[in-house]
Scaffold this active site. Structure first.
Site, PDB file in Angstrom:
ATOM      1  N   LYS A  99       1.020  -0.864  -0.353  1.00  0.00           N
ATOM      2  CA  LYS A  99      -0.353   0.476   0.122  1.00  0.00           C
ATOM      3  C   LYS A  99       1.396   1.191   0.229  1.00  0.00           C
ATOM      4  O   LYS A  99       1.365   1.563  -0.840  1.00  0.00           O
ATOM      5  CB  LYS A  99      -1.440  -0.001   1.013  1.00  0.00           C
ATOM      6  CG  LYS A  99      -2.028  -1.209   1.042  1.00  0.00           C
ATOM      7  CD  LYS A  99      -1.443  -2.489   1.468  1.00  0.00           C
ATOM      8  CE  LYS A  99      -2.659  -3.780   1.869  1.00  0.00           C
ATOM      9  NZ  LYS A  99      -2.984  -4.475   1.750  1.00  0.00           N
ATOM     10  N   HIS A 148     -14.810 -15.304   2.212  1.00  0.00           N
ATOM     11  CA  HIS A 148     -15.157 -14.118   0.893  1.00  0.00           C
ATOM     12  C   HIS A 148     -14.677 -13.832  -0.057  1.00  0.00           C
ATOM     13  O   HIS A 148     -14.495 -14.275  -1.431  1.00  0.00           O
ATOM     14  CB  HIS A 148     -14.920 -12.844   1.177  1.00  0.00           C
ATOM     15  CG  HIS A 148     -13.843 -12.268   2.305  1.00  0.00           C
ATOM     16  ND1 HIS A 148     -13.737 -12.548   3.524  1.00  0.00           N
ATOM     17  CD2 HIS A 148     -13.128 -11.184   1.594  1.00  0.00           C
ATOM     18  CE1 HIS A 148     -12.425 -12.254   3.534  1.00  0.00           C
ATOM     19  NE2 HIS A 148     -11.986 -11.641   2.562  1.00  0.00           N
TER      20      HIS A 148
HETATM   21  N1  F0G Z   1      -3.436  -4.923   7.153  1.00  0.00           N
HETATM   22  C1  F0G Z   1      -3.895  -3.640   6.327  1.00  0.00           C
HETATM   23  C2  F0G Z   1      -4.821  -2.859   6.686  1.00  0.00           C
HETATM   24  C3  F0G Z   1      -4.530  -4.809   5.263  1.00  0.00           C
HETATM   25  O1  F0G Z   1      -5.501  -3.869   4.416  1.00  0.00           O
HETATM   26  C4  F0G Z   1      -3.778  -5.615   4.432  1.00  0.00           C
HETATM   27  C5  F0G Z   1      -3.946  -6.977   3.169  1.00  0.00           C
HETATM   28  C6  F0G Z   1      -2.629  -6.560   5.458  1.00  0.00           C
HETATM   29  C7  F0G Z   1      -2.792  -5.919   6.858  1.00  0.00           C
HETATM   30  C8  F0G Z   1      -2.432  -8.006   4.927  1.00  0.00           C
HETATM   31  O2  F0G Z   1      -1.445  -6.642   3.463  1.00  0.00           O
HETATM   32  O3  F0G Z   1      -1.977  -8.128   1.686  1.00  0.00           O
HETATM   33  O4  F0G Z   1       0.372  -7.712   1.925  1.00  0.00           O
HETATM   34  O5  F0G Z   1      -0.443  -9.936   2.900  1.00  0.00           O
HETATM   35  N2  F0G Z   1      -4.503  -6.061   2.985  1.00  0.00           N
HETATM   36  C9  F0G Z   1      -5.063  -5.781   1.436  1.00  0.00           C
HETATM   37  C10 F0G Z   1      -7.100  -5.161   0.940  1.00  0.00           C
HETATM   38  C11 F0G Z   1      -5.453  -6.139   0.753  1.00  0.00           C
HETATM   39  O6  F0G Z   1      -7.590  -5.022  -0.207  1.00  0.00           O
HETATM   40  O7  F0G Z   1      -6.989  -4.060   1.539  1.00  0.00           O
HETATM   41  P1  F0G Z   1      -0.903  -8.395   2.383  1.00  0.00           P
END
Ligand code: F0G
Length: 461
Positions: free
Chosen positions: A259, A453
């Site tokens: 992100k 999901h």
């Molecule tokens: N923490 C948060 C707040 C996240 O939004 C995500 C991933 C993760 C941890 C895990 O990280 O995907 O690098 O293993 N969020 C994505 C989303 C998948 O679409 O919100 P990751």
């Protein structure tokens, strides 16, 4: 955004996207069991499934890739990343991981305990999955305003409710709480920020009871920008000064670098605790790779070292946050109910208010995801009854979540505001015809409810 400013970049390379017909999309939807995760990306026109790993890298990042040092141990790239991480987080130790959930896993192993509570504003689903597997009790204590999609007044809807936290400490005893995790921004209720005041107060309360605080910092730069713009006393502070202050209140931070790290893969486990980093490194060696690469190539470490700095750039953040607001405003003009104020990484449409005739157990937000893809080839994602529904451990009855939304996640530096207009116009059409839509039925789900999901299958009613 001020009328004299636009995207703080020029587009140097483009990726063609395919336009498809409604008839084709109807077939692909059917083949996918009406689950957006199962649609082929090449059949998507505007992909807003996630903002994770989908950023466009800059020319500086692409050139840094060439400098990647692929040594197994002690690579130059690791030390470059170390410098960048210390600069943004203000903490001394870190372990790279292949992505965020690997850092979550290490964190869960070190901080979550069987039968004990893990307090969060709203835990992200990969931590929740880890907690479920480890037998920890993950509880969401976001403030009530944070669950009210209709109230636009609160500037920090990601805040933790200190009273609820105090009540749990009083009721169960502080030894029954193993960790507090603050997710910045709060992904599950609209990418809503957490104020510095709240981070500080949560940290003080936790400290008083010897409970460690962790920050899940996937979108920490966006959170810092909201603090700068909305919280008294921060308007003239540079973003990195704000991020360092945020992290000064925690012991450890995890990050999905996909992100605000502005890269396509990677994660971080960052800490100020020398004992914790040693344990984290042991787990990393077993699961990720040696401590100086953590499952990433040297080139990935290089791109992240640069990306972390770019993610904290104020001009970039101004563009970023205002693009989400642009889309939010276009939807509001059409009367479409969204979570207000618009958050950091996307716009969340309220499924229940959009389709008041579809009861929550018939997945109104998922129905909207399907409609949006069918009408315009735009892929969004449900954050509602399917993603966050759970089962009563005793009766097996379905427990429906308080938040019922469709998230339109915006990739970083990828789409223009013309794409935003297409999304808004498509949703406007669906909204005009909203009485025609009926609900959906879940016909397949995996064994870990909090992750269902990803693989669920549906039928249209
Ligand atoms: N923490 C948060 C707040 C996240 O939004 C995500 C991933 C993760 C941890 C895990 O990280 O995907 O690098 O293993 N969020 C994505 C989303 C998948 O679409 O919100 P990751």
């Amino acid at each position: 955004m001020h009328f004299m400013t636009a995207e703080p970049f020029r587009i140097k390379m483009v990726e063609r996207v395919k336009k498809t017909t409604k008839e084709e999309r109807q077939i692909w939807l059917q083949e996918a069991g009406y689950n957006a995760f199962k649609i082929r990306a090449e059949n998507v026109y505007i992909d807003c499934l996630t903002d994770s790993g989908t950023s466009a890298m800059s020319s500086e990042q692409w050139s840094a890739l060439m400098l990647g040092d692929e040594s197994y141990a002690g690579s130059k790239s690791f030390f470059k990343l170390e410098e960048s991480v210390q600069d943004v987080f203000g903490m001394p130790y870190f372990q790279p991981t292949h992505q965020g959930r690997a850092a979550d896993y290490i964190m869960a192993k070190l901080y979550a305990e069987k039968g004990k509570y893990a307090i969060g504003n709203m835990h992200f689903d990969t931590f929740r999955g880890n907690a479920e597997v480890l037998g920890a009790l993950a509880v969401d204590y976001v403030i009530d305003d944070g669950k009210d999609t209709a109230s636009p007044s609160h500037p920090f809807k990601g805040n933790i409710d200190l009273h609820k936290m105090q009540e749990l400490i009083d009721g169960k005893g502080s030894d029954q709480i193993s960790v507090v995790i603050i997710t910045v921004t709060c992904n599950n209720n609209g990418g809503q920020p957490v104020s510095m005041k709240n981070i500080r107060e949560v940290s003080e309360l936790a400290k008083k009871h010897s409970i460690p605080v962790v920050i899940d910092s996937a979108r920490m730069a966006e959170n810092a920008y909201f603090i700068q713009q909305r919280e008294e006393g921060y308007l003239n502070k540079p973003i990195k000064e704000i991020t360092r202050e945020m992290f000064s209140y925690c012991e450890t931070a995890t990050m999905s670098s996909k992100k605000d790290g502005m890269v396509n893969i990677g994660g971080l486990f960052v800490t100020r605790n020398a004992e914790i980093i040693e344990k984290a490194q042991q787990l990393a060696i077993i699961h990720e790779g040696f401590i100086t690469y953590g499952g990433l190539a040297g080139r990935d470490l290089e791109a992240l070292a640069v990306g972390l700095q770019e993610g904290c750039d104020e001009h970039y953040l101004e563009y970023r946050i205002n693009q989400a607001k642009y889309l939010g405003d276009r939807l509001l003009e059409k009367g479409i109910p969204i979570i207000e104020p618009t958050g950091g990484h996307g716009v969340y449409v309220d499924g229940r208010r959009f389709f008041p005739e579809i009861p929550q157990h018939q997945f109104p937000s998922q129905r909207l995801v399907v409609a949006l893809y069918e009408v315009a080839g735009v892929r969004a994602v449900e954050i509602g009854a399917c993603a966050f529904g759970s089962k009563d451990p005793v009766t097996g009855d379905e427990i429906l979540p308080e938040i019922e939304t469709m998230r339109i996640a915006l990739s970083r530096r990828v789409y223009t505001n013309s794409h935003m207009d297409v999304i808004a116009n498509a949703l406007g059409e669906i909204y005009k015809n909203r009485e025609q839509y009926k609900g959906m039925k879940l016909v397949h789900e995996g064994s870990v409810t909090s992750l269902r999901h990803f693989t669920a299958g549906f039928e249209l009613l």
